[in-house]
Scaffold this active site. Structure first.
Site, PDB file in Angstrom:
ATOM      1  CG  HIS A   1      -0.389   0.265   2.534  1.00  6.84           C
ATOM      2  ND1 HIS A   1      -0.116  -0.731   3.442  1.00  6.84           N
ATOM      3  CD2 HIS A   1      -0.027   1.429   3.141  1.00  6.84           C
ATOM      4  CE1 HIS A   1       0.369  -0.196   4.556  1.00  6.84           C
ATOM      5  NE2 HIS A   1       0.441   1.105   4.389  1.00  6.84           N
TER       6      HIS A   1
ATOM      7  CG  ASP B   1      -0.055  -4.071   2.805  1.00  9.47           C
ATOM      8  OD1 ASP B   1       0.406  -3.441   1.831  1.00  9.47           O
ATOM      9  OD2 ASP B   1      -0.456  -3.521   3.848  1.00  9.47           O
TER      10      ASP B   1
ATOM     11  CB  SER C   1       2.996   1.610   6.185  1.00  8.24           C
ATOM     12  OG  SER C   1       1.836   1.825   6.939  1.00  8.24           O
TER      13      SER C   1
END
Length: 511
Positions: free
Chosen positions: A78, A109, A187
């Site tokens: 992402h 992911d 992230s």
């Protein structure tokens, strides 16, 4: 006394020197590790599913990553999804380098990046992978949260490991939970234990009452993706193709033919084109998968005193592997092997969210048609669960089948004389074209293209109709596109390659 004191002082001095050297060595090791933590800058321009021929405004995003073997950077999918321009920057450096996506697994992911200028890796050391720590062990999360350019280091305790829904693509995979918040920008950063990567920071817990909880992709999922990436062809996690439910009810267990000391998962549906269809059928009880006993709540003990969903055993395999299963049918025990296959795009009538690709659309008589998918539903914003049309949300719970594989929506009407009377129609799910049932979006578009009658008639499941004049629709099409500044009347590649389309136009087969 003085003679005894000198040796003691000497030993003390040596001890201090040794400790100092170890501290310096640890400091150098830590600094070297930090050089392998990368900040990622992404310019992302996602498609506008309300206007599928256009893009939304470009956004500047940032995330984190880690250098691993093969001169690659491991990060979250992402972080780079729909990215048009990606740059990477090392800890302590001002210079940014151009990077490209080498491999991506949106389900997990995870993504791998390469860097155009390989000198970027000269002063970095690829980080090795470790095993998942035990519960209550401390781990460290490295990353670059939004709000600063310097490296952030947070510590937390591994509190839980079990299957979770990944926010990015709504896949259901193993995830680790730590009592440390994972903020935007963190992230993709590595979760470190004993100097080795034991996970990739992924998402935070936004549930009411849950604070300072973050999730990371565990080593088992990371290793699966890295193995999948070796040949550069994405196959993803394989599918079993059976829907099961818990068997905790004593009555249901008895009706299924199980003894009191037997446990398992009740098979409620087997997709006819799935791998499991060769072995299982509805009503069977799945007792064991890949050597793991399945409990009545559909969990297996994957590590001593730790349980998770039995799909953990399936997720460890790759497409084409044989999966040993044991099941009960009418009270008799059977053993078999299921050859696992690739997971289809969706088992629901609503296709799952897609990334890094342009939307499909088709315009006829000023009516904009699109397939129903999660990208469209999520255009209603973070509260799409309550704001999207109820028909769309209901369709998410319907299974696809060979006769109906996806739904087609009349998204909106671009007002023109040919569609007078329908100008306020929108978000209308249609079922048939000229009386023929719609199977999928491509077949729908082909039905519209090949319609030779005076009118094209569209109907929904309740019998409501939209009728368009065929000749007027084709005649007014160029003006409609010009008026609303739409470059093409359908998405590129809908009817094949551009060359095939141009040939068809030259032959008068496409207008």
């Amino acid at each position: 006394m003085k003679h005894l004191l000198k040796p003691c002082l000497l030993k003390l001095g040596l001890l201090i020197l040794c400790c100092t050297q170890l501290a310096h060595a640890d400091s150098r090791e830590h600094e070297q590790l930090k050089r392998s933590i990368i900040k990622i800058y992404t310019t992302a321009a996602a498609p506008d599913y309300f206007n599928p021929w256009a893009l939304l405004n470009a956004q500047q995003l940032s995330g984190s990553g880690a250098v691993i073997k093969g001169k690659q950077i491991l990060t979250n999918a992402h972080v780079i999804a729909d990215g048009s321009f990606i740059q990477v920057q090392r800890h302590g450096d001002a210079q940014k380098f151009r990077a490209r996506v080498k491999f991506v697994s949106h389900d997990a992911d995870l993504a791998l990046l390469s860097v155009d200028d390989e000198t970027f890796f000269d002063d970095t050391r690829p980080l090795a992978f470790g095993t998942l720590p035990e519960l209550q062990e401390e781990v460290t999360v490295y990353g670059y949260p939004i709000g600063g350019k310097s490296l952030s280091i947070t510590r937390g305790v591994l509190s839980r490991v079990e299957h979770q829904y990944y926010a990015h693509a709504e896949s259901y995979l193993m995830a680790g939970q730590i009592d440390a918040a994972i903020n935007p920008g963190n992230s993709g950063g590595p979760v470190i234990s004993n100097g080795k990567i034991v996970g990739v920071a992924m998402q935070t817990n936004n549930s009411n009452g849950a604070e300072n909880l973050g999730y990371f992709v565990p080593p088992s999922v990371v290793e699966h993706v890295l193995e999948d990436a070796e040949d550069g062809v994405h196959q993803g996690f394989p599918e079993l193709g059976a829907v099961t439910q818990s068997l905790e009810s004593p009555s249901m267990k008895a009706a299924a033919g199980l003894a009191k000391d037997q446990e398992g998962a009740l098979v409620v549906r087997v997709f006819e084109d799935a791998p499991a269809a060769q072995v299982l059928k509805a009503g069977d009880v799945l007792l064991q998968v890949d050597g793991f006993d399945i409990a009545a709540d559909r969990t297996i003990e994957w590590r001593e005193n730790q349980r998770t969903n039995y799909h953990y055993a399936v997720d460890h395999h790759h497409v084409g592997d044989e999966l040993p299963v044991r099941f009960s049918r009418d009270g008799k025990i059977h053993n078999a092997k299921i050859t696992l296959a690739a997971t289809p795009p969706s088992r629901s009538l609503v296709q799952g969210e897609k990334f890094d690709q342009r939307p499909r659309y088709y315009i006829y008589g000023g009516v904009v048609f699109v397939p129903l998918n999660m990208n469209l539903i999520k255009r209603w914003g973070n509260n799409w669960h309550s704001k999207a049309p109820i028909e769309y949300l209901y369709a998410r719970n319907q299974w696809s089948n060979p006769e109906q594989q996806e739904l087609v929506v009349a998204l909106k009407v671009l007002p023109a004389p040919v569609n007078l009377g329908y100008h306020d129609w929108k978000n209308w799910i249609i079922e048939s074209v000229n009386g023929e049932q719609i199977r999928d979006f491509l077949q729908f578009a082909q039905l519209m293209e090949s319609s030779e009658g005076e009118f094209v008639e569209l109907r929904d499941s309740s019998g409501y109709r939209m009728v368009l004049d065929t000749a007027a629709s084709r005649e007014q099409q160029p003006l409609i596109l010009q008026t609303y500044q739409i470059p093409e009347r359908h998405s590129q590649g809908l009817f094949g390659t551009l060359a095939e389309r141009e040939t068809a136009e030259a032959l008068g087969q496409v207008q």
